[in-house]
Write a protein that holds these residues in place. Structure first.
Motif, short mmCIF file in Angstrom:
data_model
loop_
_atom_site.label_atom_id
_atom_site.label_comp_id
_atom_site.label_asym_id
_atom_site.label_seq_id
_atom_site.Cartn_x
_atom_site.Cartn_y
_atom_site.Cartn_z
N HIS A 135 99.26 -7.36 46.06
CA HIS A 135 100.61 -7.80 45.66
C HIS A 135 100.71 -7.73 44.14
O HIS A 135 99.72 -7.52 43.45
N ASP B 35 101.93 -10.09 40.82
CA ASP B 35 102.14 -11.50 40.52
C ASP B 35 103.51 -11.77 39.90
O ASP B 35 104.00 -12.90 39.95
N HIS C 225 97.18 -5.95 42.90
CA HIS C 225 95.83 -6.50 43.05
C HIS C 225 95.77 -7.35 44.29
O HIS C 225 96.79 -7.88 44.75
N TYR D 23 93.50 -11.98 50.47
CA TYR D 23 94.84 -12.01 49.85
C TYR D 23 95.25 -10.55 49.71
O TYR D 23 94.67 -9.81 48.90
ZN ZN Z 1 97.70 -12.31 42.55
#
Ligand code: ZN
Ligand code: PD2
Length: 289
Positions: A196, A198, A266, A193
């Protein structure tokens, strides 16, 4: 206006009324000023005495400061950093790490082995390729930046989900109603992932529609359900921090402003071998409906 203190204390009411009488008698400020200087008053004091009342008031008043906004209430575990074991309502969780920038806590024993196993078992039949909220439209899209599979539980949909949601609310002091439904993600080897934030980008066109359901996200809790053999850390590049995905542990972090200055960038590092499973709870400002 700077005043020599020795003379300020001598500006008596009598002196002020003498000045008022001089002005009433038709003497202009220059003559009054000269008279005072001749009488031994310094130019600074005389200028002070002859300044308009508004200027005197401004000089005497403390420097005006912008009103300090009240601190925004944020989710946060009471006594984090003071006690190792924190009360989560139905159990105690252990504190491993507390950070300030960003506000961040790593917990051990957040979920029991049995709860991790049950969450995976209930989520597995419902997994699909992970979708991300599309801030352009407010809808959902699959994205290359997120190569995991996932699903959402409805808030309060089972006894297990209610128990975990109540634990989160108790520990973080944030209402169950302000939480989104729990999301479960599975990363196979190679999945990741990318970093980015949140929160929803305030400048994106789809964000106003998203914010109608409970306002901004203000905090994230990532719970680790299954640890990979290698890789899969949750990384915080702006805080130079990596949280290793240990089963039953969790990382909490908050962001009071939807801005990169929150330092909450993160990502999920690539899983190198084995599988990583997580459950994420995002907390909103208000009731999420
Ligand atoms: Zn996240
Ligand atoms: O799986 C992770 O470590 C991770 C990384 C970044 C999860 C999330 N974000 C998330 O669920 O928001």
């Amino acid at each position: 206006m700077n005043m020599p203190n020795t003379q300020v204390s001598e500006i008596t009411p009598a002196l002020r009324s003498w000045m008022a009488a001089q002005q009433a008698a038709g003497f202009g400020a220059p003559e009054v000023m000269q008279g005072l200087i001749n009488a031994g008053w310094s130019e600074a004091v005389v200028a002070y005495l002859l300044a308009p009342p508004s200027a005197l008031h401004a000089a005497a008043a403390p420097m005006a400061t912008a009103p300090t906004p009240l601190p925004k209430a944020m989710p946060w575990p009471a006594q984090a950093g003071e006690r190792l074991a924190l009360d989560a309502g139905d159990c105690q969780v252990q504190t491993v790490l507390v950070g300030q920038q960003p506000p961040l806590v790593v917990f051990d024993d957040f979920l029991s082995d049995e709860e991790c196993r049950a969450l995976i078992e209930q989520a597995a039949p419902r997994m699909t390729r992970s979708r991300t909220v599309d801030v352009q439209t407010g809808g959902e899209v699959t994205h290359q930046s997120r190569t995991s599979q996932g699903m959402f539980f409805e808030r309060g949909e089972s006894e297990l989900i209610r128990r975990i949601e109540a634990r989160i609310a108790h520990l973080l002091g944030w209402p169950v109603q302000n939480g989104e439904g729990l999301q479960v993600l599975r990363y196979e080897a190679g999945a990741q992932y990318l970093p980015h934030f949140d929160y929803f980008n305030p400048a994106a066109p789809g964000t106003p529609a998203i914010l109608q359901r409970g306002g901004q996200r203000v905090a994230t809790l990532i719970m680790y359900l299954h640890e990979p053999e290698a890789g899969g850390a949750t990384v915080f590049p702006d805080a130079a921090l990596s949280v290793l995905p240990k089963r039953g542990s969790a990382v909490f972090f908050s962001y009071s402003q939807p801005h990169p200055d929150s330092l909450t960038l993160h990502g999920g590092a690539p899983v190198l071998s084995g599988e990583k499973w997580i459950a994420t709870k995002w907390l909103r400002e208000r009731e999420f409906s």
